[in-house]
Design a protein around this motif. Structure first.
Motif, PDB file in Angstrom:
ATOM      1  N   VAL A  30      -9.292  14.628 -12.967  1.00 13.77           N
ATOM      2  CA  VAL A  30      -8.392  13.514 -12.656  1.00 13.77           C
ATOM      3  C   VAL A  30      -7.604  13.824 -11.382  1.00 13.77           C
ATOM      4  N   TRP A  31      -7.243  15.087 -11.213  1.00 14.15           N
ATOM      5  CA  TRP A  31      -6.539  15.529 -10.006  1.00 14.15           C
ATOM      6  C   TRP A  31      -7.382  15.244  -8.755  1.00 14.15           C
ATOM      7  N   LYS A  32      -8.670  15.594  -8.832  1.00 14.56           N
ATOM      8  CA  LYS A  32      -9.586  15.388  -7.701  1.00 14.56           C
ATOM      9  C   LYS A  32      -9.661  13.903  -7.341  1.00 14.56           C
ATOM     10  N   GLU A  33      -9.789  13.056  -8.342  1.00 12.68           N
ATOM     11  CA  GLU A  33      -9.863  11.616  -8.086  1.00 12.68           C
ATOM     12  C   GLU A  33      -8.559  11.114  -7.472  1.00 12.68           C
ATOM     13  N   GLY A  34      -7.434  11.601  -7.949  1.00  8.37           N
ATOM     14  CA  GLY A  34      -6.148  11.207  -7.379  1.00  8.37           C
ATOM     15  C   GLY A  34      -6.042  11.591  -5.910  1.00  8.37           C
ATOM     16  N   ASN A  35      -6.520  12.771  -5.575  1.00  7.71           N
ATOM     17  CA  ASN A  35      -6.511  13.203  -4.175  1.00  7.71           C
ATOM     18  C   ASN A  35      -7.462  12.381  -3.311  1.00  7.71           C
ATOM     19  N   GLU A  36      -8.609  12.029  -3.858  1.00  7.70           N
ATOM     20  CA  GLU A  36      -9.547  11.196  -3.108  1.00  7.70           C
ATOM     21  C   GLU A  36      -8.965   9.803  -2.879  1.00  7.70           C
ATOM     22  N   LEU A  37      -8.339   9.243  -3.896  1.00  7.07           N
ATOM     23  CA  LEU A  37      -7.700   7.939  -3.735  1.00  7.07           C
ATOM     24  C   LEU A  37      -6.572   8.024  -2.707  1.00  7.07           C
ATOM     25  N   THR A  38      -5.812   9.101  -2.741  1.00  2.10           N
ATOM     26  CA  THR A  38      -4.740   9.293  -1.757  1.00  2.10           C
ATOM     27  C   THR A  38      -5.308   9.259  -0.343  1.00  2.10           C
ATOM     28  N   ALA A  39      -6.385   9.980  -0.113  1.00  2.00           N
ATOM     29  CA  ALA A  39      -7.003  10.021   1.219  1.00  2.00           C
ATOM     30  C   ALA A  39      -7.454   8.624   1.657  1.00  2.00           C
ATOM     31  N   MET A  91       0.827  -1.211   0.000  1.00  2.00           N
ATOM     32  CA  MET A  91       0.000   0.000   0.000  1.00  2.00           C
ATOM     33  C   MET A  91       0.859   1.258   0.000  1.00  2.00           C
ATOM     34  N   GLU A  92       2.040   1.185   0.590  1.00  2.00           N
ATOM     35  CA  GLU A  92       2.935   2.334   0.533  1.00  2.00           C
ATOM     36  C   GLU A  92       3.415   2.571  -0.898  1.00  2.00           C
ATOM     37  N   ILE A  93       3.575   1.511  -1.666  1.00  2.00           N
ATOM     38  CA  ILE A  93       3.907   1.649  -3.088  1.00  2.00           C
ATOM     39  C   ILE A  93       2.739   2.294  -3.828  1.00  2.00           C
ATOM     40  N   VAL A  94       1.528   1.856  -3.523  1.00  2.00           N
ATOM     41  CA  VAL A  94       0.324   2.435  -4.144  1.00  2.00           C
ATOM     42  C   VAL A  94       0.294   3.939  -3.875  1.00  2.00           C
ATOM     43  N   LEU A  95       0.543   4.311  -2.636  1.00  2.00           N
ATOM     44  CA  LEU A  95       0.531   5.721  -2.264  1.00  2.00           C
ATOM     45  C   LEU A  95       1.615   6.506  -3.001  1.00  2.00           C
ATOM     46  N   GLU A  96       2.794   5.931  -3.143  1.00  2.00           N
ATOM     47  CA  GLU A  96       3.868   6.584  -3.899  1.00  2.00           C
ATOM     48  C   GLU A  96       3.464   6.796  -5.364  1.00  2.00           C
ATOM     49  N   GLU A  97       2.835   5.801  -5.945  1.00  2.00           N
ATOM     50  CA  GLU A  97       2.444   5.887  -7.363  1.00  2.00           C
ATOM     51  C   GLU A  97       1.371   6.943  -7.597  1.00  2.00           C
ATOM     52  N   VAL A  98       0.384   7.002  -6.711  1.00  2.00           N
ATOM     53  CA  VAL A  98      -0.667   8.010  -6.898  1.00  2.00           C
ATOM     54  C   VAL A  98      -0.085   9.404  -6.673  1.00  2.00           C
ATOM     55  N   ASP A  99       0.849   9.540  -5.734  1.00  3.57           N
ATOM     56  CA  ASP A  99       1.485  10.829  -5.509  1.00  3.57           C
ATOM     57  C   ASP A  99       2.322  11.243  -6.722  1.00  3.57           C
ATOM     58  N   GLU A 100       3.040  10.296  -7.306  1.00  8.25           N
ATOM     59  CA  GLU A 100       3.819  10.600  -8.510  1.00  8.25           C
ATOM     60  C   GLU A 100       2.898  11.032  -9.653  1.00  8.25           C
ATOM     61  N   VAL A 148      -4.265   6.544   2.471  1.00  9.11           N
ATOM     62  CA  VAL A 148      -3.651   6.990   3.730  1.00  9.11           C
ATOM     63  C   VAL A 148      -4.441   6.435   4.914  1.00  9.11           C
ATOM     64  N   THR A 149      -5.751   6.520   4.845  1.00  9.17           N
ATOM     65  CA  THR A 149      -6.596   5.993   5.918  1.00  9.17           C
ATOM     66  C   THR A 149      -6.414   4.485   6.057  1.00  9.17           C
ATOM     67  N   SER A 150      -6.378   3.796   4.945  1.00  9.26           N
ATOM     68  CA  SER A 150      -6.181   2.349   4.960  1.00  9.26           C
ATOM     69  C   SER A 150      -4.837   1.982   5.585  1.00  9.26           C
ATOM     70  N   LEU A 151      -3.799   2.729   5.234  1.00 11.03           N
ATOM     71  CA  LEU A 151      -2.470   2.486   5.811  1.00 11.03           C
ATOM     72  C   LEU A 151      -2.463   2.744   7.311  1.00 11.03           C
ATOM     73  N   LYS A 152      -3.103   3.806   7.750  1.00  9.63           N
ATOM     74  CA  LYS A 152      -3.158   4.108   9.183  1.00  9.63           C
ATOM     75  C   LYS A 152      -3.841   2.972   9.939  1.00  9.63           C
ATOM     76  N   THR A 153      -4.927   2.485   9.383  1.00  8.03           N
ATOM     77  CA  THR A 153      -5.659   1.381  10.014  1.00  8.03           C
ATOM     78  C   THR A 153      -4.796   0.125  10.087  1.00  8.03           C
ATOM     79  N   ALA A 154      -4.139  -0.192   8.978  1.00  9.87           N
ATOM     80  CA  ALA A 154      -3.291  -1.389   8.936  1.00  9.87           C
ATOM     81  C   ALA A 154      -2.116  -1.269   9.907  1.00  9.87           C
TER      82      ALA A 154
END
Length: 117
Positions: free
Chosen positions: A94-103, A63-72, A106-112
């Motif tokens: 597309v920017w808005k969707e990328g930010n929503e996916l990021t959020a 998931m940290e890789i996923v987060l890096e990719e969406v940020d890139e 991030v929440t999923s990572l915090k939970t995990a």
């Protein structure tokens, strides 16, 4: 949520590819097109890999890789917008969707990560 996010990240990849196909054909835009196509499609591919994780630690790593990719991907969208290669309206969606996916990620990572404690 897993299937919904799989579909959502696939739709995101397709939206990124639509952006790529509309970019002007210049030396610099070709570089950006290649990079954003890689990172934008990698979000969904890596999310699917995270869903198949065998442990919480493996899930977090993927998931940290996923987060890096969406940020890139968001970075490359910033470059496209700054260069004014495409209308803001197209990029903003597309920017808005990328930010929503990021959020969400991030929440999923915090939970995990909280489960590791």
């Amino acid at each position: 949520m897993g299937e919904e996010l799989k579909n959502r990240t696939k739709s995101y990849a397709l939206a990124i590819l639509n952006v790529v196909e509309q970019l002007p054909i210049t030396t610099s835009s070709k570089v950006v097109a290649y990079q954003i196509a890689k990172s934008g499609t990698s979000v969904g591919a890596n999310y699917r890999a995270a869903c198949r994780s065998r442990s919480n630690k493996e899930f977090i790593a993927k998931m940290e890789i996923v987060l890096e990719e969406v940020d890139e991907t968001l970075y490359w969208l910033e470059i496209i917008k700054a260069k004014q290669w495409l209308p803001d309206m197209l990029i903003d969606t597309v920017w808005k969707e990328g930010n929503e996916l990021t959020a969400i990620f991030v929440t999923s990572l915090k939970t995990a990560k909280a489960k590791l404690i």
